[in-house]
Motif scaffolding. Sequence first.
Motif: not given
Length: 271
Positions: A19-22, A42-44, A79-82, A239-245
């Motif tokens: 998964v690209g976290l961009d 958002f990342n979490k 990174l520390e959360y992963l 994936i990360i922008y599959a929805s904007s809601g």
Amino acid sequence: MTSKEIFAEIKKKRSFLCVGLDPVLEKLPRHLQKEKDPVYVFNKIIIDQTIDQAVAYKPNLAFYEAMGPKGLDILQKTLEYLPADVFTIADAKRGDIGNTSSLYARAFFEKMNFDAITVAPYMGEDSVTPFLKFDGKWVILLALTSNQGSQDFQMITDEKQKPLFVTVLEKSKVWGNSENMMYVVGATRVSHIQTVRQLVPDHFLLVPGVGAQGGSLEEVARAGMNAQCGLLVNSSRGIIYASSGEDFGLAAKKEAQSLQVAMEELLNTYC
């Protein structure tokens, strides 16, 4: 992480998803804008919702560097959360003279503790080998990319009609080995993935371009999978922008689950 450890995660999750976290602040769901640290939140949430399907995560450094010092702080917290058992890739595309590459390697491997970093091969062996001196860490060398400009250099042929990307593979595979070097091969270059696999049969390939960029997961697997899977297929925007809601996390999970189901079938077929 070793290749066996990566493959163990692939078998456990029945997935080879990266998964690209961009994150782009302006693209985040509006309800997150009230958060003190919306990008980190958002990342979490993306991680929480995709961790059961993803074996790797790949932050692209540009998205964090663009936010200045705060962005790098967000990257470190992410990174520390992963969890420790996922493979982390710094999509930084570094590569410079030897002493500079050594410092890049220390920054990403020792200070930030990434498992891997993407490296550009243009400056040759002495710009790449400093990254290979760190036990348990990986270079992911740009071999064949999907962008339009890749034609400018990567497909140039020599007097024997050998494309430059083939020369890159042939030369670089003696710098490292299948335990410390991977290759970036774009999913939209699927006609050449089989050539890449013949040249580096045991190496992992990081394959961007599936999903939003139009690459075919099935074609990539057919051409590039080996006995240990040998693939990490990246999806970022899909994936990360599959929805904007407010349902963006659940939407990301749904997309990751869909890819995982397809990947499990392909693992059963080809691996």
